[in-house]
Each structure stands twice: as C-alpha cells, then as structure tokens.
Enzyme design. Structure first.
Site, PDB file in Angstrom:
ATOM      1  N   LYS A   1      -9.942  -3.458   0.481  1.00  0.00           N
ATOM      2  CA  LYS A   1      -8.738  -4.143   0.991  1.00  0.00           C
ATOM      3  C   LYS A   1      -8.685  -4.101   2.518  1.00  0.00           C
ATOM      4  O   LYS A   1      -8.381  -5.093   3.155  1.00  0.00           O
ATOM      5  CB  LYS A   1      -7.459  -3.478   0.460  1.00  0.00           C
ATOM      6  CG  LYS A   1      -7.296  -3.544  -1.043  1.00  0.00           C
ATOM      7  CD  LYS A   1      -5.923  -3.043  -1.475  1.00  0.00           C
ATOM      8  CE  LYS A   1      -5.696  -1.547  -1.231  1.00  0.00           C
ATOM      9  NZ  LYS A   1      -6.611  -0.659  -1.961  1.00  0.00           N
TER      10      LYS A   1
ATOM     11  N   ARG B   1       2.753  -0.041  -3.759  1.00  0.00           N
ATOM     12  CA  ARG B   1       1.851   0.659  -4.671  1.00  0.00           C
ATOM     13  C   ARG B   1       2.511   0.950  -6.013  1.00  0.00           C
ATOM     14  O   ARG B   1       1.854   1.460  -6.914  1.00  0.00           O
ATOM     15  CB  ARG B   1       1.392   1.962  -4.034  1.00  0.00           C
ATOM     16  CG  ARG B   1       0.070   1.827  -3.283  1.00  0.00           C
ATOM     17  CD  ARG B   1      -0.262   3.181  -2.734  1.00  0.00           C
ATOM     18  NE  ARG B   1      -1.653   3.460  -2.545  1.00  0.00           N
ATOM     19  CZ  ARG B   1      -2.316   3.260  -1.418  1.00  0.00           C
ATOM     20  NH1 ARG B   1      -1.757   2.654  -0.415  1.00  0.00           N
ATOM     21  NH2 ARG B   1      -3.576   3.640  -1.323  1.00  0.00           N
TER      22      ARG B   1
ATOM     23  N   ARG C   1     -18.196   5.440   2.695  1.00  0.00           N
ATOM     24  CA  ARG C   1     -17.215   4.900   3.646  1.00  0.00           C
ATOM     25  C   ARG C   1     -17.028   5.856   4.833  1.00  0.00           C
ATOM     26  O   ARG C   1     -16.979   7.059   4.682  1.00  0.00           O
ATOM     27  CB  ARG C   1     -15.856   4.682   2.969  1.00  0.00           C
ATOM     28  CG  ARG C   1     -14.796   4.250   3.972  1.00  0.00           C
ATOM     29  CD  ARG C   1     -13.624   3.564   3.344  1.00  0.00           C
ATOM     30  NE  ARG C   1     -12.725   4.465   2.646  1.00  0.00           N
ATOM     31  CZ  ARG C   1     -11.610   4.053   2.045  1.00  0.00           C
ATOM     32  NH1 ARG C   1     -11.308   2.764   2.020  1.00  0.00           N
ATOM     33  NH2 ARG C   1     -10.826   4.907   1.435  1.00  0.00           N
TER      34      ARG C   1
ATOM     35  N   ARG D   1     -12.788  10.137   6.083  1.00  0.00           N
ATOM     36  CA  ARG D   1     -11.387  10.401   5.753  1.00  0.00           C
ATOM     37  C   ARG D   1     -11.299  11.641   4.873  1.00  0.00           C
ATOM     38  O   ARG D   1     -12.096  11.801   3.949  1.00  0.00           O
ATOM     39  CB  ARG D   1     -10.799   9.211   4.970  1.00  0.00           C
ATOM     40  CG  ARG D   1     -10.404   8.068   5.831  1.00  0.00           C
ATOM     41  CD  ARG D   1      -9.984   6.858   5.037  1.00  0.00           C
ATOM     42  NE  ARG D   1      -9.025   7.131   3.958  1.00  0.00           N
ATOM     43  CZ  ARG D   1      -8.347   6.184   3.324  1.00  0.00           C
ATOM     44  NH1 ARG D   1      -8.506   4.910   3.652  1.00  0.00           N
ATOM     45  NH2 ARG D   1      -7.518   6.478   2.350  1.00  0.00           N
TER      46      ARG D   1
ATOM     47  N   ARG E   1      -7.307  10.423  -6.659  1.00  0.00           N
ATOM     48  CA  ARG E   1      -6.683   9.161  -6.234  1.00  0.00           C
ATOM     49  C   ARG E   1      -6.917   8.065  -7.263  1.00  0.00           C
ATOM     50  O   ARG E   1      -6.036   7.257  -7.534  1.00  0.00           O
ATOM     51  CB  ARG E   1      -7.237   8.723  -4.874  1.00  0.00           C
ATOM     52  CG  ARG E   1      -6.743   9.612  -3.742  1.00  0.00           C
ATOM     53  CD  ARG E   1      -7.589   9.434  -2.508  1.00  0.00           C
ATOM     54  NE  ARG E   1      -7.428   8.157  -1.870  1.00  0.00           N
ATOM     55  CZ  ARG E   1      -8.397   7.554  -1.171  1.00  0.00           C
ATOM     56  NH1 ARG E   1      -9.584   8.114  -1.046  1.00  0.00           N
ATOM     57  NH2 ARG E   1      -8.175   6.410  -0.603  1.00  0.00           N
TER      58      ARG E   1
HETATM   59  P1  AMP Z   1      -4.875   4.033   1.899  1.00  0.00           P
HETATM   60  O1  AMP Z   1      -5.451   4.042   3.267  1.00  0.00           O
HETATM   61  O2  AMP Z   1      -4.116   2.764   1.579  1.00  0.00           O
HETATM   62  O3  AMP Z   1      -5.877   4.388   0.823  1.00  0.00           O
HETATM   63  O4  AMP Z   1      -3.770   5.196   1.882  1.00  0.00           O
HETATM   64  C1  AMP Z   1      -4.117   6.554   2.095  1.00  0.00           C
HETATM   65  C2  AMP Z   1      -3.046   7.439   1.492  1.00  0.00           C
HETATM   66  O5  AMP Z   1      -1.791   7.199   2.155  1.00  0.00           O
HETATM   67  C3  AMP Z   1      -2.773   7.189   0.018  1.00  0.00           C
HETATM   68  O6  AMP Z   1      -3.676   7.891  -0.822  1.00  0.00           O
HETATM   69  C4  AMP Z   1      -1.328   7.682  -0.123  1.00  0.00           C
HETATM   70  O7  AMP Z   1      -1.295   9.100  -0.194  1.00  0.00           O
HETATM   71  C5  AMP Z   1      -0.715   7.281   1.211  1.00  0.00           C
HETATM   72  N1  AMP Z   1      -0.109   5.927   1.092  1.00  0.00           N
HETATM   73  C6  AMP Z   1      -0.579   4.762   1.616  1.00  0.00           C
HETATM   74  N2  AMP Z   1       0.218   3.734   1.285  1.00  0.00           N
HETATM   75  C7  AMP Z   1       1.204   4.251   0.530  1.00  0.00           C
HETATM   76  C8  AMP Z   1       2.335   3.687  -0.144  1.00  0.00           C
HETATM   77  N3  AMP Z   1       2.575   2.370  -0.141  1.00  0.00           N
HETATM   78  N4  AMP Z   1       3.157   4.530  -0.826  1.00  0.00           N
HETATM   79  C9  AMP Z   1       2.934   5.856  -0.844  1.00  0.00           C
HETATM   80  N5  AMP Z   1       1.869   6.449  -0.273  1.00  0.00           N
HETATM   81  C10 AMP Z   1       1.012   5.661   0.417  1.00  0.00           C
END
Ligand code: AMP
Length: 209
Positions: A13, A88, A122, A152, A163
């Site tokens: 994404k 989410r 990644r 990360r 996750r």
């Molecule tokens: P991402 O970079 O989108 O994979 O997000 C990394 C982490 O940030 C996720 O595993 C969640 O812990 C937190 N996170 C990101 N977006 C959200 C969201 N919309 N709601 C809650 N937690 C989020």
C-alpha cells in the site's frame, strides 16, 4: 479524488500510495508513518503508540481518529488525499464517513506467503520515509534518494506473525465500502509496475474530476 487504500500489512500500500501521490498530486497520509515519526521524535503520542505497535496491535481509536481528523482538515487535503492504513476497522470507517465522503476504496490484496516474503526484505528510508526493499536498494541505500535505510521494529518475524493475525482487513469494512459502491480490489502479486498499472486503471475509471 479521495482515496483509501485497504489491504493486509505488507501488500505494498505504501509503495503504491507514493506512486499515486506523485502522479495525481495528492497528499499521502499514512497513519503508520505519522506514528513512526512521533516515536522517532519521542512525543507523548509516540510513547503511547509504541507500546501497541511493538505488539502488533492497533493504536486506540481516540488517538488515531483525532490524528486523521486533524490531518484531513489541513489545506493540502482540500482537493483530495490518499489514506494509507486507515480505516483499519469498521469503527474507523464510520468515523471517517462522518468527516468526508470517499470516492474510491481500493483493496491491494496479497497472499500470506507473499506477504511474509516481502516483509522480510522490506526496509524503510530514513530520509524520504518511503518503503524500499533489499531487491531494489542500490549500494545498500534507498534507490529513490540515496538515504540510509532501516528495518521497521514491527517487521521482525515474530511481530509480522502477530500483525497478520490481528490486522487482517475486516469483512465488515469491505462490505461497508461495497454497499457504498466505491469498493475495488486488485491483486499485488506481480511487480510494483504491474500492480501500479492495475491501480491506475481503477483510479482513472473512477476519477471523474
Ligand atoms: P502501517 O505502517 O500502516 O503498517 O502501521 C504500523 C502500525 O501503526 C500498525 O501495526 C498499527 O499498530 C499502527 N496503526 C497504523 N494505522 C493505524 C490505524 N488506522 N489504527 C490503529 N493503529 C494503526
């Protein structure tokens, strides 16, 4: 164009959002990236978010929703935006509906086997904040800007598994956008450029601006 990108963790994404942002001139809003910046800067929000993110859990609604509301109220979002990683869950989808109407909800899908393969290679660029990969980097640096890269914390194998279990795209979110007639889905198994061609086909069809 107001676009949201749905999809499992690691489906690409962020990479697609970067490409769309460059082509359509829309701000790329990644909630995960906002949290990571706050963690790096050791803000209050960052300290709270870190404990959830490190466990593969979602950051609580009251923090995430406010952050998105504030960001979408900024001037650069007037003509549209790309939301990456939000909503989410159905509570977030309904909250977002109260803020603005969405033109396209695009799900970027990928099998679990491919996700694990991709997340293991990644890397993130510490300079341009874009995702990269061991396969794309040049001389150990980001292929886009030459910045240093890092892994990360939540891309470590034990967190990836959590996750994947805890953060699948919920069916009620998919159905919510299907009922609104804005849901589209593409498969991201092929190379970035192939996936991007599928993305563009959906956006150009749906974008009547
Ligand atoms: P991402 O970079 O989108 O994979 O997000 C990394 C982490 O940030 C996720 O595993 C969640 O812990 C937190 N996170 C990101 N977006 C959200 C969201 N919309 N709601 C809650 N937690 C989020």
């Amino acid at each position: 164009m107001k676009l949201i990108l749905l999809g499992p963790v690691g489906s690409g994404k962020g990479t697609q959002a970067g490409l769309i942002s460059a082509r359509y001139g829309l701000p790329h809003i990644s909630t995960g990236e906002i949290f990571r910046t706050n963690i790096k800067n050791e803000t209050e929000l960052g300290k709270i978010a870190k404990s959830y993110i490190d466990n593969g859990d979602l950051v609580p609604e009251e923090l995430t929703n406010k952050l998105v509301a504030d960001r979408l109220a900024q001037d650069d979002c007037k003509n549209g935006f790309i939301l990456d990683g939000y909503p989410r869950n159905i509570a977030q989808a309904k909250y977002l509906e109260g803020l603005t109407d969405i033109d396209i909800a695009l799900m970027i899908d990928l099998s679990e086997e491919k996700i694990i393969e991709r997340l293991s290679s990644r890397r993130m660029c510490s300079k341009c904040s874009q995702p990269t990969s061991l396969d794309w980097m040049v001389d150990g640096k980001c292929e886009k800007c030459g910045g240093d890269v890092y892994i990360r914390d939540d891309d470590k194998p034990e967190v990836i598994k959590m996750r994947l279990q805890k953060q699948a795209v919920p069916l009620d979110v998919i159905n919510f956008y299907k009922e609104k007639g804005v849901f589209n889905k593409i498969d991201a198994t092929d190379q970035v450029e192939d996936t991007y061609a599928l993305v563009k086909a959906v956006l150009d069809k749906g974008n009547n601006d």
